[in-house]
Design an enzyme around this catalytic site. Sequence first.
Site, PDB file in Angstrom:
ATOM      1  N   ASP A  20       0.821  -1.219   0.000  1.00  0.00           N
ATOM      2  CA  ASP A  20       0.000   0.000   0.000  1.00  0.00           C
ATOM      3  C   ASP A  20       0.852   1.264   0.000  1.00  0.00           C
ATOM      4  OD1 ASP A  20      -2.376  -1.649   0.305  1.00  0.00           O
ATOM      5  OD2 ASP A  20      -1.831  -1.833   2.417  1.00  0.00           O
ATOM      6  N   HIS A  74      -4.651  -1.770  -6.558  1.00  0.00           N
ATOM      7  CA  HIS A  74      -4.265  -0.373  -6.552  1.00  0.00           C
ATOM      8  C   HIS A  74      -5.205   0.409  -7.456  1.00  0.00           C
ATOM      9  CE1 HIS A  74      -1.531  -2.361  -9.558  1.00  0.00           C
ATOM     10  NE2 HIS A  74      -2.131  -1.491 -10.320  1.00  0.00           N
TER      11      HIS A  74
END
Length: 426
Positions: A13, A41
């Site tokens: 992340d 993502h």
Amino acid sequence: MSTLVIVGTQWGDEGKGKITDYLAEKADVVVRYQGGNNAGHTVEKEGVQYKLHLIPSGILYSEKICIIGNGVVVDPASLIEEIENLQKQGISVDNLKISDRAHIVFPYHIKQDELEEISKGKNDLGTTKRGIGPCYMDKSERIGIRVCDLLKPKVFEEKLRRNVEKKNKLFKELYGAEGFDFEEMYQKYLEYAEKIKPFVTDTTVLLYDLIKSGKKVLFEGAQGTLLDLDLGTYPYVTASHPIAGGVTVGAGIGPTMIDEVMGVVKAYTTRVGKGPFPTELFDENGEFLREKGHEYGTTTGRARRCGWLDAVILKYSVRVSGITHFALTKLDTLTGLKKIKICTGYKFNGRIITDFPASLEDLAQCEPVYEEFDGWEEDIQGAKTFDDLPYNAQKYIRRIEELIGIKAAIISVGPERNQTIVLRDF
């Protein structure tokens, strides 16, 4: 850039999607080399958001070749949904290539993932329950089913029948759970096979030829260094190798074909799921980072744990992946904080250590040693050069460079592609 690997330096992340998307514009080929649809993502292009889980970010550029390598585990249902969603948004997938050696995720993998997590109770690993770990387990056990098997109905039938019988017995005897109907699964996956067949090829040959012909190749990792099966915070890790070394196995190229490695560093640290997290914040600063940084998982929607930047982790990542430079993301999230901290070491057993420990029990006892910096109030999202940044932001970046021993190449100051400061061209 000839061949450039992008790796996450933390627990995933880090904002790899935006950096990959930015660099993909200059690449000819974008390759995904490990993981599955347990990672995700969001990429923005011309004001439109695209959520990707399996397909490389380069798919947004019709002239780029996008490769799903042999190290990726593919859930066909998820992949087909992703393909169809992109097509609905007007994105061509004609240049998508899928390795014939990639392993396939089946419903029994997902069920096994769920049942194992339940059976562990409070000791569960906090997996995404997408069947990724069990699929890699079958791969290691040499009973996995690959894309090339899926395209041969008789071979596929034999292997699937064996696996369904094996898994149904496991579910019944170990978990007291219902199994699966072979015929239903077989027919469904034959349908999937027809849909993905046009994209399937020997990507090792394709990639080798592309590199040898001088094409610019970008390798896009999922997750991050501390989720690596061998080098991460085991057992709170993923089932693959999201470090630079994972490229050689997961894409099928030799290590001498990798030119540079870019580490993606979030300006603070986040983690999803369980496991030690030395710089985790439980105060208003942690809440500030979570809300301002929109720290909720793309795949699971789970709130991420937030903390200060940890240079011990970053130095470790630089070392194990041979990172040559880094991209700093979400610097704008720090705007508005009066004070900002960087962890430079851990206090452990009465002494200061600066190397990341292997033992989770040791890591859990580590107390962060911080350097404190003054924050900034200025809006930095419009900054175009390093000199446009407030002095305190510049000081923060330069200190990161000093602590980890490599230079920043890219600084992200907002979610849009144009909110990017480039310090080194590729």
